[in-house]
Design a protein around this motif. Structure first.
Motif, PDB file in Angstrom:
ATOM      1  N   LYS A  59       3.636   3.377   2.523  1.00 55.47           N
ATOM      2  CA  LYS A  59       2.815   4.345   1.798  1.00 55.47           C
ATOM      3  C   LYS A  59       1.320   4.053   1.886  1.00 55.47           C
ATOM      4  N   GLY A  60       0.961   2.803   2.164  1.00 54.64           N
ATOM      5  CA  GLY A  60      -0.457   2.448   2.188  1.00 54.64           C
ATOM      6  C   GLY A  60      -1.062   2.525   0.799  1.00 54.64           C
ATOM      7  N   THR A  61      -2.340   2.816   0.721  1.00 48.57           N
ATOM      8  CA  THR A  61      -3.021   2.940  -0.566  1.00 48.57           C
ATOM      9  C   THR A  61      -2.753   4.343  -1.100  1.00 48.57           C
ATOM     10  N   SER A  62      -1.817   4.413  -2.025  1.00 49.84           N
ATOM     11  CA  SER A  62      -1.344   5.708  -2.521  1.00 49.84           C
ATOM     12  C   SER A  62      -1.826   6.019  -3.936  1.00 49.84           C
ATOM     13  N   HIS A  63      -2.439   5.043  -4.602  1.00 48.70           N
ATOM     14  CA  HIS A  63      -2.913   5.216  -5.967  1.00 48.70           C
ATOM     15  C   HIS A  63      -4.319   4.633  -6.090  1.00 48.70           C
ATOM     16  N   SER A  64      -4.977   5.001  -7.163  1.00 50.36           N
ATOM     17  CA  SER A  64      -6.297   4.444  -7.463  1.00 50.36           C
ATOM     18  C   SER A  64      -6.192   3.576  -8.724  1.00 50.36           C
TER      19      SER A  64
END
Length: 112
Positions: A59-64
Motif C-alpha cells: 500500500k505504501g504511504t496510505s495515511h497521514s
C-alpha cells in the motif's frame, strides 16, 4: 453535538443517539459490543500509523499523521461512550480517576 463544546454533554448525546439507532439488545450485550467497538477503533489507529509510515509495501504511504490524530480522537470518543454506558456519571468517575493517575505519576492533584 453540544453547542458549548462540553465533552460529556456531547458523549451523552452520542450515547443517546446510539441507543435509538441500534437494535434493542439486552444491556449486557450492548455493553460488550461497546467494548468491542473500542478494540476496533484501536485497530484503526494501528492501521493509520502503518499507513503513515509506509510500513505496508503493498500500500505504501496510505495515511497521514492527521489520519492518526483523527483515529486517536475516535478512540477517546468511543472509550467515553463506553464509560457512559457503564455509569450515568462518567464525568465524575473520569475526573476522580484522572486525579488518581496524576497523583501516582508524581504530579500534584490539580483538583484537590
Amino acid at each position: 453535538m453540544s453547542d458549548d463544546g462540553d465533552l460529556w454533554e456531547s458523549i451523552e448525546q452520542l450515547q443517546d443517539w446510539l441507543a435509538r439507532a441500534q437494535p434493542d439488545r439486552p444491556p449486557q450485550e450492548t455493553l460488550l459490543l461497546r467494548m468491542l467497538k473500542l478494540s476496533e477503533e484501536v485497530g484503526e489507529v494501528a492501521e493509520a500509523v502503518i499507513g503513515a509510515t509506509g510500513q505496508n509495501p503493498r500500500k505504501g504511504t496510505s495515511h497521514s499523521w492527521d489520519d492518526v490524530r483523527s483515529e486517536l480522537c475516535d478512540v477517546i470518543i468511543t472509550a467515553a461512550v463506553a464509560l457512559r454506558t457503564l455509569t450515568p456519571e462518567p464525568r465524575e468517575f473520569f475526573t476522580t480517576h484522572l486525579a488518581q493517575v496524576t497523583t501516582r505519576s508524581g504530579k500534584p492533584d490539580p483538583h484537590p
